[in-house]
Design a protein around this motif. Structure first.
Motif, PDB file in Angstrom:
ATOM      1  N   ILE A 129       0.842  -1.200   0.000  1.00 51.61           N
ATOM      2  CA  ILE A 129       0.000   0.000   0.000  1.00 51.61           C
ATOM      3  C   ILE A 129       0.878   1.251   0.000  1.00 51.61           C
ATOM      4  N   ASN A 130       1.892   1.265   0.847  1.00 58.40           N
ATOM      5  CA  ASN A 130       2.780   2.422   0.928  1.00 58.40           C
ATOM      6  C   ASN A 130       3.540   2.669  -0.369  1.00 58.40           C
ATOM      7  N   ALA A 131       3.743   1.624  -1.153  1.00 54.04           N
ATOM      8  CA  ALA A 131       4.458   1.764  -2.421  1.00 54.04           C
ATOM      9  C   ALA A 131       3.579   2.349  -3.528  1.00 54.04           C
ATOM     10  N   CYS A 132       2.286   2.403  -3.293  1.00 51.70           N
ATOM     11  CA  CYS A 132       1.361   2.926  -4.307  1.00 51.70           C
ATOM     12  C   CYS A 132       1.367   4.452  -4.306  1.00 51.70           C
ATOM     13  N   SER A 133       1.415   5.005  -5.498  1.00 53.96           N
ATOM     14  CA  SER A 133       1.354   6.468  -5.601  1.00 53.96           C
ATOM     15  C   SER A 133       0.097   6.937  -6.306  1.00 53.96           C
ATOM     16  N   THR A 134      -0.688   5.986  -6.814  1.00 51.77           N
ATOM     17  CA  THR A 134      -1.951   6.335  -7.474  1.00 51.77           C
ATOM     18  C   THR A 134      -3.042   5.364  -7.022  1.00 51.77           C
ATOM     19  N   VAL A 135      -4.268   5.782  -7.197  1.00 50.95           N
ATOM     20  CA  VAL A 135      -5.404   4.915  -6.882  1.00 50.95           C
ATOM     21  C   VAL A 135      -5.377   3.680  -7.780  1.00 50.95           C
ATOM     22  N   GLU A 136      -4.961   3.863  -9.014  1.00 46.97           N
ATOM     23  CA  GLU A 136      -4.897   2.744  -9.953  1.00 46.97           C
ATOM     24  C   GLU A 136      -3.923   1.674  -9.477  1.00 46.97           C
ATOM     25  N   GLU A 137      -2.845   2.076  -8.829  1.00 44.11           N
ATOM     26  CA  GLU A 137      -1.896   1.114  -8.273  1.00 44.11           C
ATOM     27  C   GLU A 137      -2.454   0.454  -7.014  1.00 44.11           C
ATOM     28  N   LEU A 138      -3.245   1.181  -6.263  1.00 42.87           N
ATOM     29  CA  LEU A 138      -3.795   0.686  -5.005  1.00 42.87           C
ATOM     30  C   LEU A 138      -4.889  -0.358  -5.212  1.00 42.87           C
ATOM     31  N   ILE A 139      -5.705  -0.179  -6.221  1.00 44.04           N
ATOM     32  CA  ILE A 139      -6.871  -1.056  -6.428  1.00 44.04           C
ATOM     33  C   ILE A 139      -6.504  -2.535  -6.448  1.00 44.04           C
ATOM     34  N   PRO A 140      -5.552  -2.986  -7.271  1.00 46.08           N
ATOM     35  CA  PRO A 140      -5.254  -4.434  -7.255  1.00 46.08           C
ATOM     36  C   PRO A 140      -4.682  -4.926  -5.930  1.00 46.08           C
ATOM     37  N   VAL A 141      -3.999  -4.051  -5.208  1.00 42.84           N
ATOM     38  CA  VAL A 141      -3.441  -4.450  -3.906  1.00 42.84           C
ATOM     39  C   VAL A 141      -4.577  -4.772  -2.942  1.00 42.84           C
ATOM     40  N   VAL A 142      -5.536  -3.867  -2.833  1.00 46.21           N
ATOM     41  CA  VAL A 142      -6.605  -4.067  -1.851  1.00 46.21           C
ATOM     42  C   VAL A 142      -7.655  -5.071  -2.322  1.00 46.21           C
TER      43      VAL A 142
END
Length: 75
Positions: free
Chosen positions: A53-66
């Protein structure tokens, strides 16, 4: 925020076996190996998810993580 949600989930999963940790501290009772492995796995998963999560800088990067969080099965 997502990190807080992950910490709440981690805490909830660990609560299931907190009594064994308390018994170890208060009465020097052994912790079962399945509990030790489960707790270690939950903590590792929590740390890994937080790092992702901390490595994500955009919502698009966050979505697959969560969307792909997989917690260890309960014991």
């Amino acid at each position: 925020d997502w990190i807080s949600n992950i910490k709440v989930t981690c805490s909830s999963l660990l609560k299931l076996s907190d009594w064994e940790i308390i018994a170890k501290v208060e009465r020097n009772r052994e912790i079962s190996s399945s509990t030790a492995v489960f707790r270690e796995s939950v903590l590792l998963t929590c740390n890994n998810i937080e790092s992702q999560i901390n490595a994500c800088s955009t919502v698009e990067e966050l979505i697959p993580v969560v969307e792909n969080i997989e917690w260890p099965p309960s014991i």
